[in-house]
Write a protein that holds these residues in place. Sequence first.
Motif, PDB file in Angstrom:
ATOM      1  N   LEU A 202     -14.331   6.807 -31.236  1.00 28.53           N
ATOM      2  CA  LEU A 202     -13.172   6.866 -32.676  1.00 28.53           C
ATOM      3  C   LEU A 202     -14.644   5.654 -33.334  1.00 28.53           C
ATOM      4  N   GLU A 203     -15.114   5.182 -32.638  1.00 30.36           N
ATOM      5  CA  GLU A 203     -16.494   4.257 -32.989  1.00 30.36           C
ATOM      6  C   GLU A 203     -17.760   5.523 -32.643  1.00 30.36           C
ATOM      7  N   GLU A 204     -17.657   6.600 -32.807  1.00 33.07           N
ATOM      8  CA  GLU A 204     -19.245   7.758 -31.829  1.00 33.07           C
ATOM      9  C   GLU A 204     -18.659   8.299 -33.847  1.00 33.07           C
ATOM     10  N   ASP A 205     -17.141   8.660 -34.273  1.00 35.45           N
ATOM     11  CA  ASP A 205     -17.269   9.364 -35.679  1.00 35.45           C
ATOM     12  C   ASP A 205     -17.348   8.170 -36.498  1.00 35.45           C
ATOM     13  N   GLY A 206     -17.582   6.577 -36.583  1.00 33.72           N
ATOM     14  CA  GLY A 206     -17.702   5.956 -37.587  1.00 33.72           C
ATOM     15  C   GLY A 206     -16.682   5.130 -38.252  1.00 33.72           C
ATOM     16  N   LEU A 207     -15.464   5.320 -37.330  1.00 27.37           N
ATOM     17  CA  LEU A 207     -13.849   4.600 -37.554  1.00 27.37           C
ATOM     18  C   LEU A 207     -13.479   3.117 -37.083  1.00 27.37           C
ATOM     19  N   LEU A 208     -14.950   2.784 -36.092  1.00 32.79           N
ATOM     20  CA  LEU A 208     -14.537   1.248 -35.703  1.00 32.79           C
ATOM     21  C   LEU A 208     -16.281   0.540 -35.342  1.00 32.79           C
ATOM     22  N   LEU A 209     -16.114  -0.170 -35.421  1.00 33.47           N
ATOM     23  CA  LEU A 209     -17.477  -1.380 -35.739  1.00 33.47           C
ATOM     24  C   LEU A 209     -16.980  -2.285 -34.334  1.00 33.47           C
ATOM     25  N   ARG A 210     -18.403  -2.555 -33.631  1.00 34.20           N
ATOM     26  CA  ARG A 210     -18.554  -3.405 -32.885  1.00 34.20           C
ATOM     27  C   ARG A 210     -18.262  -4.974 -33.740  1.00 34.20           C
ATOM     28  N   GLN A 211     -17.211  -5.919 -32.938  1.00 34.66           N
ATOM     29  CA  GLN A 211     -17.717  -7.448 -33.046  1.00 34.66           C
ATOM     30  C   GLN A 211     -18.367  -8.292 -32.702  1.00 34.66           C
ATOM     31  N   ALA A 212     -18.695  -9.456 -32.507  1.00 35.82           N
ATOM     32  CA  ALA A 212     -19.317 -10.167 -31.381  1.00 35.82           C
ATOM     33  C   ALA A 212     -18.553 -10.311 -30.104  1.00 35.82           C
TER      34      ALA A 212
ATOM     35  N   MET B  99      -7.001  15.794 -39.016  1.00 41.82           N
ATOM     36  CA  MET B  99      -6.021  14.630 -38.339  1.00 41.82           C
ATOM     37  C   MET B  99      -6.150  14.260 -36.922  1.00 41.82           C
ATOM     38  N   ARG B 100      -6.065  12.900 -37.292  1.00 40.60           N
ATOM     39  CA  ARG B 100      -5.947  12.566 -35.053  1.00 40.60           C
ATOM     40  C   ARG B 100      -5.278  12.548 -34.643  1.00 40.60           C
ATOM     41  N   ASP B 101      -5.284  12.680 -33.681  1.00 43.62           N
ATOM     42  CA  ASP B 101      -4.078  12.752 -32.546  1.00 43.62           C
ATOM     43  C   ASP B 101      -3.489  11.709 -32.555  1.00 43.62           C
ATOM     44  N   HIS B 102      -1.848  11.057 -31.791  1.00 43.75           N
ATOM     45  CA  HIS B 102      -1.036   9.981 -31.671  1.00 43.75           C
ATOM     46  C   HIS B 102      -1.186   8.957 -31.467  1.00 43.75           C
ATOM     47  N   ASN B 103      -2.091   9.115 -29.824  1.00 41.36           N
ATOM     48  CA  ASN B 103      -3.315   8.009 -29.255  1.00 41.36           C
ATOM     49  C   ASN B 103      -3.954   7.346 -30.890  1.00 41.36           C
ATOM     50  N   GLU B 104      -4.981   8.309 -31.120  1.00 41.10           N
ATOM     51  CA  GLU B 104      -5.697   7.583 -31.970  1.00 41.10           C
ATOM     52  C   GLU B 104      -5.894   6.710 -32.800  1.00 41.10           C
ATOM     53  N   ARG B 105      -4.671   7.585 -33.680  1.00 47.39           N
ATOM     54  CA  ARG B 105      -4.125   6.926 -34.805  1.00 47.39           C
ATOM     55  C   ARG B 105      -2.823   5.384 -34.746  1.00 47.39           C
ATOM     56  N   LEU B 106      -2.146   5.846 -32.875  1.00 48.75           N
ATOM     57  CA  LEU B 106      -1.943   4.432 -32.999  1.00 48.75           C
ATOM     58  C   LEU B 106      -2.531   3.316 -33.211  1.00 48.75           C
ATOM     59  N   VAL B 107      -4.129   3.642 -32.185  1.00 48.52           N
ATOM     60  CA  VAL B 107      -4.999   2.541 -31.851  1.00 48.52           C
ATOM     61  C   VAL B 107      -5.153   1.773 -33.295  1.00 48.52           C
ATOM     62  N   LEU B 108      -5.659   3.375 -34.349  1.00 47.39           N
ATOM     63  CA  LEU B 108      -6.377   2.523 -35.416  1.00 47.39           C
ATOM     64  C   LEU B 108      -5.070   2.157 -36.303  1.00 47.39           C
ATOM     65  N   SER B 109      -3.708   1.743 -36.310  1.00 47.39           N
ATOM     66  CA  SER B 109      -2.785   1.711 -37.307  1.00 47.39           C
ATOM     67  C   SER B 109      -2.696   0.319 -36.415  1.00 47.39           C
ATOM     68  N   LEU B 110      -2.784   0.113 -35.088  1.00 44.65           N
ATOM     69  CA  LEU B 110      -2.930  -1.757 -34.697  1.00 44.65           C
ATOM     70  C   LEU B 110      -4.471  -2.126 -34.619  1.00 44.65           C
TER      71      LEU B 110
ATOM     72  N   SER C   3      -9.005  -6.840 -35.964  1.00 46.47           N
ATOM     73  CA  SER C   3      -9.959  -6.793 -34.302  1.00 46.47           C
ATOM     74  C   SER C   3      -9.107  -6.507 -33.578  1.00 46.47           C
ATOM     75  N   LEU C   4      -9.222  -5.916 -32.552  1.00 40.26           N
ATOM     76  CA  LEU C   4      -8.868  -5.988 -31.325  1.00 40.26           C
ATOM     77  C   LEU C   4      -9.865  -5.589 -30.276  1.00 40.26           C
ATOM     78  N   ALA C   5      -9.227  -5.881 -28.642  1.00 38.48           N
ATOM     79  CA  ALA C   5     -10.456  -5.572 -28.034  1.00 38.48           C
ATOM     80  C   ALA C   5      -9.886  -4.523 -26.642  1.00 38.48           C
ATOM     81  N   LYS C   6     -10.157  -3.766 -26.156  1.00 43.30           N
ATOM     82  CA  LYS C   6      -9.792  -2.790 -25.294  1.00 43.30           C
ATOM     83  C   LYS C   6      -8.394  -3.243 -24.203  1.00 43.30           C
TER      84      LYS C   6
END
Length: 408
Positions: free
Chosen positions: A68-78, A27-38, A44-47
């Motif tokens: 999240l990127e290391e876990d393979g859940l997020l990808l960098r965009q241009a 299970m992801r923690d709250h802040n991780e879930r918040l980021v993924l939801s956004l 896509s969103l920048a930091k």
Amino acid sequence: MEDVISKQVSTDAAAGRARRGTNQSGMRDHNERLVLSLVRQHGSLAKSDIARITGLSAQTVSVIMRELEEDGLLLRQAPQRGRIGQPSIPMALAPGGAFFIGLKIGRRSAELVLIDFLGNVRAMLQHSYRYPAPREAIGFVAEGLAKLRGALTPEEDKRIAGLGVAVPFELWSWADAAGAPRAVMEEWRDCDIRTEIQSLCDFPVYLQNDATSACGAEMVFGKTGDLSDFVYFYIGAFAGGGVVLNGRLHGGPTGNAGALGSMPVPGENGRPTQLIDVASIAVLEKMLAARGAETAHLWTSPEDWGDVGPELDIWLGRAAEALAYAIVSATAVIDFQAAVIDGWMPVAVRHRLVEAVGKAIEGIDAEGLRLPKVREGTVGIHARALGAASLPLSERFLIGAAPVSGSA
């Protein structure tokens, strides 16, 4: 089954929250879930954007997104240039970051769907029947899971985060309406379908009412824009629905919130009846069968019913009036922004139904109410199966997940 379902409310899910893990089984923690939801909401969103929206520090956001990127859940965009300072790097969801399976057990058919982290359908299997039988449904799942998983690479298979089941609660009570042998339908009373399916797989299994699941699909995958409060109707073999409040699927303490099929509406001779007895496709089926017309295409060809005949016009008129009353009644309790209507029907028929509902509402005395906008659903015929697949997605990765029955 309702008693069984209430007992399944997740002891194991609570344990899952405690053991976060770094892969898709945790299970992801709250802040991780918040980021993924956004990121899911915006594409896509920048930091810096996430820090501004959430109020989290830039350092905290940076750590979360790196993990999240290391876990393979997020990808960098241009990189986005043109601003002062370093170019910002938007992050988007990785399609292959996680996979989810959804099972819909309906009164006329079962569906098994595999989706990726973006909600793209990777594969879908369908099985039609005259009425649902537990053993037949479980056999379909066993066979279907082997096919779906066999099409994935070993690495992708490891990223299956769960399976959601969308099924009508108290399925055994619909023996007469479904035209099924009572003895077969009674088997559902003692069938713990979640446990049965859990024995077939090595990832968590979740359970939810089918119409509520369809509502969840509209919330997670649909084009709802800025809607945060809406009442949802799904017109299948039987009419049902769901409720979204503050951007969250609201199931209530027993999971029956939004049981709109039971909503009282005007019936023949002005006598009250339930929405399910007027607006269900099973009602149209009976009308067609009464004149000896073929009805199988209602269930096997939901994309195109062909020339249904005058019964369709009659059914649409009656269903629209019933839905209009249901919407006005629901609005008297909660100030909904919109009423969303979807179903197991061709897009053209859904469009006609929504138009007819809008006109029918105009004839109802709604003084003192601000009526919601009536709009078409955007997910379509597979909303229940996709809603089932959204159960593990919401429970494990998003903010605002509705309470669902157990996981292992």
